[in-house]
Write a protein that holds these residues in place. Structure first.
Motif, PDB file in Angstrom:
ATOM      1  N   ASP A 162       0.827  -1.194   0.000  1.00  0.00           N
ATOM      2  CA  ASP A 162       0.000   0.000   0.000  1.00  0.00           C
ATOM      3  C   ASP A 162       0.865   1.249   0.000  1.00  0.00           C
ATOM      4  OD1 ASP A 162      -3.075  -0.589   0.730  1.00  0.00           O
ATOM      5  OD2 ASP A 162      -1.775  -2.140   1.533  1.00  0.00           O
ATOM      6  N   ALA A 163       0.499   2.209  -0.795  1.00  0.00           N
ATOM      7  CA  ALA A 163       1.157   3.513  -0.700  1.00  0.00           C
ATOM      8  C   ALA A 163       0.821   4.061   0.681  1.00  0.00           C
ATOM      9  CB  ALA A 163       0.615   4.441  -1.784  1.00  0.00           C
ATOM     10  N   GLY A 164       1.774   4.680   1.340  1.00  0.00           N
ATOM     11  CA  GLY A 164       1.501   5.242   2.660  1.00  0.00           C
ATOM     12  C   GLY A 164       1.811   4.295   3.801  1.00  0.00           C
ATOM     13  N   ALA A 165       2.356   3.127   3.481  1.00  0.00           N
ATOM     14  CA  ALA A 165       2.772   2.203   4.533  1.00  0.00           C
ATOM     15  C   ALA A 165       4.216   1.807   4.288  1.00  0.00           C
ATOM     16  CB  ALA A 165       1.884   0.960   4.535  1.00  0.00           C
ATOM     17  N   GLY A 166       4.941   1.540   5.341  1.00  0.00           N
ATOM     18  CA  GLY A 166       6.306   1.064   5.142  1.00  0.00           C
ATOM     19  C   GLY A 166       7.314   1.701   6.060  1.00  0.00           C
ATOM     20  N   PHE A 167       8.584   1.607   5.662  1.00  0.00           N
ATOM     21  CA  PHE A 167       9.687   1.975   6.556  1.00  0.00           C
ATOM     22  C   PHE A 167       9.759   3.470   6.810  1.00  0.00           C
ATOM     23  CE2 PHE A 167      11.362  -1.124   3.360  1.00  0.00           C
ATOM     24  CZ  PHE A 167      11.162  -2.250   4.118  1.00  0.00           C
ATOM     25  N   ALA A 168       9.681   4.248   5.729  1.00  0.00           N
ATOM     26  CA  ALA A 168      10.129   5.642   5.815  1.00  0.00           C
ATOM     27  C   ALA A 168       9.016   6.602   6.216  1.00  0.00           C
ATOM     28  CB  ALA A 168      10.722   6.070   4.482  1.00  0.00           C
ATOM     29  N   VAL A 169       7.775   6.146   6.190  1.00  0.00           N
ATOM     30  CA  VAL A 169       6.660   7.077   6.391  1.00  0.00           C
ATOM     31  C   VAL A 169       6.090   6.969   7.809  1.00  0.00           C
ATOM     32  CG1 VAL A 169       6.020   7.159   3.970  1.00  0.00           C
ATOM     33  CG2 VAL A 169       5.025   5.407   5.449  1.00  0.00           C
ATOM     34  N   ASP A 170       5.245   7.945   8.163  1.00  0.00           N
ATOM     35  CA  ASP A 170       4.671   7.995   9.504  1.00  0.00           C
ATOM     36  C   ASP A 170       3.335   7.271   9.596  1.00  0.00           C
ATOM     37  OD1 ASP A 170       6.733   9.326  10.680  1.00  0.00           O
ATOM     38  OD2 ASP A 170       5.935  11.310  10.207  1.00  0.00           O
ATOM     39  N   THR A 171       2.858   6.758   8.455  1.00  0.00           N
ATOM     40  CA  THR A 171       1.595   6.017   8.468  1.00  0.00           C
ATOM     41  C   THR A 171       1.884   4.539   8.238  1.00  0.00           C
ATOM     42  OG1 THR A 171       1.361   6.547   6.125  1.00  0.00           O
ATOM     43  CG2 THR A 171       0.127   7.918   7.682  1.00  0.00           C
ATOM     44  N   ASN A 172       0.900   3.723   8.587  1.00  0.00           N
ATOM     45  CA  ASN A 172       1.082   2.280   8.402  1.00  0.00           C
ATOM     46  C   ASN A 172      -0.280   1.613   8.218  1.00  0.00           C
ATOM     47  OD1 ASN A 172       2.531  -0.061   8.142  1.00  0.00           O
ATOM     48  ND2 ASN A 172       2.859  -0.363  10.325  1.00  0.00           N
ATOM     49  N   LYS A 173      -0.256   0.498   7.493  1.00  0.00           N
ATOM     50  CA  LYS A 173      -1.461  -0.306   7.317  1.00  0.00           C
ATOM     51  C   LYS A 173      -1.104  -1.731   7.679  1.00  0.00           C
ATOM     52  CE  LYS A 173      -5.165  -1.314   4.099  1.00  0.00           C
ATOM     53  NZ  LYS A 173      -5.523  -2.345   5.066  1.00  0.00           N
ATOM     54  N   VAL A 174      -1.842  -2.307   8.609  1.00  0.00           N
ATOM     55  CA  VAL A 174      -1.505  -3.655   9.079  1.00  0.00           C
ATOM     56  C   VAL A 174      -2.742  -4.548   9.109  1.00  0.00           C
ATOM     57  CG1 VAL A 174       0.364  -2.732  10.552  1.00  0.00           C
ATOM     58  CG2 VAL A 174      -1.884  -3.206  11.562  1.00  0.00           C
ATOM     59  N   THR A 175      -2.489  -5.849   9.114  1.00  0.00           N
ATOM     60  CA  THR A 175      -3.544  -6.841   9.316  1.00  0.00           C
ATOM     61  C   THR A 175      -3.159  -7.682  10.529  1.00  0.00           C
ATOM     62  OG1 THR A 175      -3.858  -6.936   6.925  1.00  0.00           O
ATOM     63  CG2 THR A 175      -4.845  -8.715   8.217  1.00  0.00           C
ATOM     64  N   LEU A 176      -4.126  -7.922  11.407  1.00  0.00           N
ATOM     65  CA  LEU A 176      -3.878  -8.745  12.593  1.00  0.00           C
ATOM     66  C   LEU A 176      -4.291 -10.187  12.313  1.00  0.00           C
ATOM     67  CD1 LEU A 176      -5.339  -6.401  15.386  1.00  0.00           C
ATOM     68  CD2 LEU A 176      -3.022  -6.450  14.428  1.00  0.00           C
ATOM     69  N   PHE A 177      -3.424 -11.136  12.652  1.00  0.00           N
ATOM     70  CA  PHE A 177      -3.725 -12.564  12.508  1.00  0.00           C
ATOM     71  C   PHE A 177      -3.781 -13.199  13.891  1.00  0.00           C
ATOM     72  CE2 PHE A 177      -3.557 -13.340   7.974  1.00  0.00           C
ATOM     73  CZ  PHE A 177      -2.955 -12.178   7.521  1.00  0.00           C
ATOM     74  N   TYR A 178      -4.861 -13.949  14.131  1.00  0.00           N
ATOM     75  CA  TYR A 178      -5.091 -14.561  15.435  1.00  0.00           C
ATOM     76  C   TYR A 178      -4.866 -16.067  15.380  1.00  0.00           C
ATOM     77  CZ  TYR A 178      -7.199 -10.143  16.878  1.00  0.00           C
ATOM     78  OH  TYR A 178      -7.405  -8.823  17.194  1.00  0.00           O
ATOM     79  N   ARG A 179      -4.684 -16.682  16.564  1.00  0.00           N
ATOM     80  CA  ARG A 179      -4.427 -18.120  16.684  1.00  0.00           C
ATOM     81  C   ARG A 179      -5.547 -18.976  16.092  1.00  0.00           C
ATOM     82  NH1 ARG A 179       0.330 -19.540  19.748  1.00  0.00           N
ATOM     83  NH2 ARG A 179      -0.266 -21.715  19.595  1.00  0.00           N
ATOM     84  N   ASP A 180      -6.790 -18.511  16.230  1.00  0.00           N
ATOM     85  CA  ASP A 180      -7.921 -19.322  15.756  1.00  0.00           C
ATOM     86  C   ASP A 180      -8.103 -19.215  14.239  1.00  0.00           C
ATOM     87  OD1 ASP A 180      -8.979 -16.839  15.294  1.00  0.00           O
ATOM     88  OD2 ASP A 180     -10.620 -17.004  16.742  1.00  0.00           O
ATOM     89  N   GLY A 181      -7.182 -18.510  13.571  1.00  0.00           N
ATOM     90  CA  GLY A 181      -7.217 -18.474  12.117  1.00  0.00           C
ATOM     91  C   GLY A 181      -7.855 -17.236  11.524  1.00  0.00           C
ATOM     92  N   HIS A 182      -8.569 -16.451  12.354  1.00  0.00           N
ATOM     93  CA  HIS A 182      -9.205 -15.276  11.756  1.00  0.00           C
ATOM     94  C   HIS A 182      -8.225 -14.107  11.689  1.00  0.00           C
ATOM     95  CE1 HIS A 182     -10.025 -13.438  15.721  1.00  0.00           C
ATOM     96  NE2 HIS A 182     -10.378 -12.359  15.070  1.00  0.00           N
ATOM     97  N   SER A 183      -8.551 -13.161  10.827  1.00  0.00           N
ATOM     98  CA  SER A 183      -7.677 -12.004  10.673  1.00  0.00           C
ATOM     99  C   SER A 183      -8.527 -10.746  10.606  1.00  0.00           C
ATOM    100  CB  SER A 183      -6.822 -12.143   9.419  1.00  0.00           C
ATOM    101  OG  SER A 183      -7.642 -12.152   8.275  1.00  0.00           O
TER     102      SER A 183
END
Ligand code: CTP
Ligand code: CA
Length: 221
Positions: free
Chosen positions: A177-198
């Motif tokens: 995604d544009a706007g996510a990554g090392f150098a920028v102040d924004t981020n986009k993430v996905t959470l993954f849980y033990r029961d398989g859902h995200s």
């Protein structure tokens, strides 16, 4: 009001956070390392502290200030970061946000390596995996959170990492995604849980992503 309610909700809890890259020396002037600003890890440490946790931030070489109430431990190499984390293994919450070098040079030259005519071959040894080591010795009641960065088959790799390393939650950083990554102040993430859902979190400033991640942690707790 919601913000005030959250203050103190982690009182009495001990948190361990890793952040930043590690630098693996080749010689006195060069190193092998990953891109990492440390911003996500520092933001998480600050957020955990604001909610009342006793926070120990084990940080690779970055030039960010630790937020108030955060105990900063400097650990410039993978080896030093591993050792610092093992000393703090009696945590309630651990969040491994560091971009630890996976390989380190077998020999470190005492003098600057001079350039020659041909190719240069380096021999590297794998570093110890801190997250996996903490996962292997995790006790009841401890909550362990890992991060992952993938460039292909992201969800599949994230689920495998979560299971392999014994984490309770895995935060997948999105690089596409544009706007996510090392150098920028924004981020986009996905959470993954033990029961398989995200769960997909929206693109937001890293400080707000840190709040969402700590919300997810306290929900699991
Ligand atoms: N990690 C760690 N110690 C290492 C390597 C990684 O604690 N020596 C942690 C990172 O802090 C992160 C998680 O493991 O929380 C996943 O890191 P990542 O680099 O995505 O995964 P790797 O297992 O190193 O696999 P690869 O780089 O091959 O994708
Ligand atoms: Ca890695």
């Amino acid at each position: 009001a919601r913000f005030l309610e959250k203050r103190g909700e982690l009182a009495g809890k001990k948190a361990l956070v890793t952040a930043g890259p590690t630098y693996e020396a080749l010689d006195p002037v060069r190193f092998i390392g990953n891109h990492s600003s440390g911003k996500m890890g520092y933001a998480l440490a600050g957020e955990l502290a604001r909610r009342g946790a006793e926070v120990h931030l084990v940080s690779g070489p970055v030039s960010l200030p630790a937020e108030p109430g955060v105990h900063l431990v400097k650990a410039p190499t993978a080896r030093m970061m591993y050792e610092a984390c093992m000393e703090l293994a009696d945590y309630d919450i651990a969040v491994m946000a560091a971009a630890v070098a996976d390989y380190t040079p077998v020999d470190v030259s005492a003098q600057k390596i001079k350039k020659g005519d041909g190719e240069l071959t380096l021999t590297l040894r794998k570093t110890d995996d801190i997250l996996a080591a903490l996962g292997a010795r995790k006790k009841n009641g401890q909550l362990l959170v890992g991060f992952a960065l993938e460039t292909e088959n992201e969800a599949e790799h994230a689920r495998q990492k979560l299971a392999r390393k014994g984490a309770d939650l895995l935060v997948l950083n999105s690089l596409n995604d544009a706007g996510a990554g090392f150098a920028v102040d924004t981020n986009k993430v996905t959470l993954f849980y033990r029961d398989g859902h995200s769960r997909d979190l929206p693109l937001r400033p890293k400080t707000e992503v840190a709040r969402d991640i700590v919300d997810a942690i306290t929900e699991l707790f």
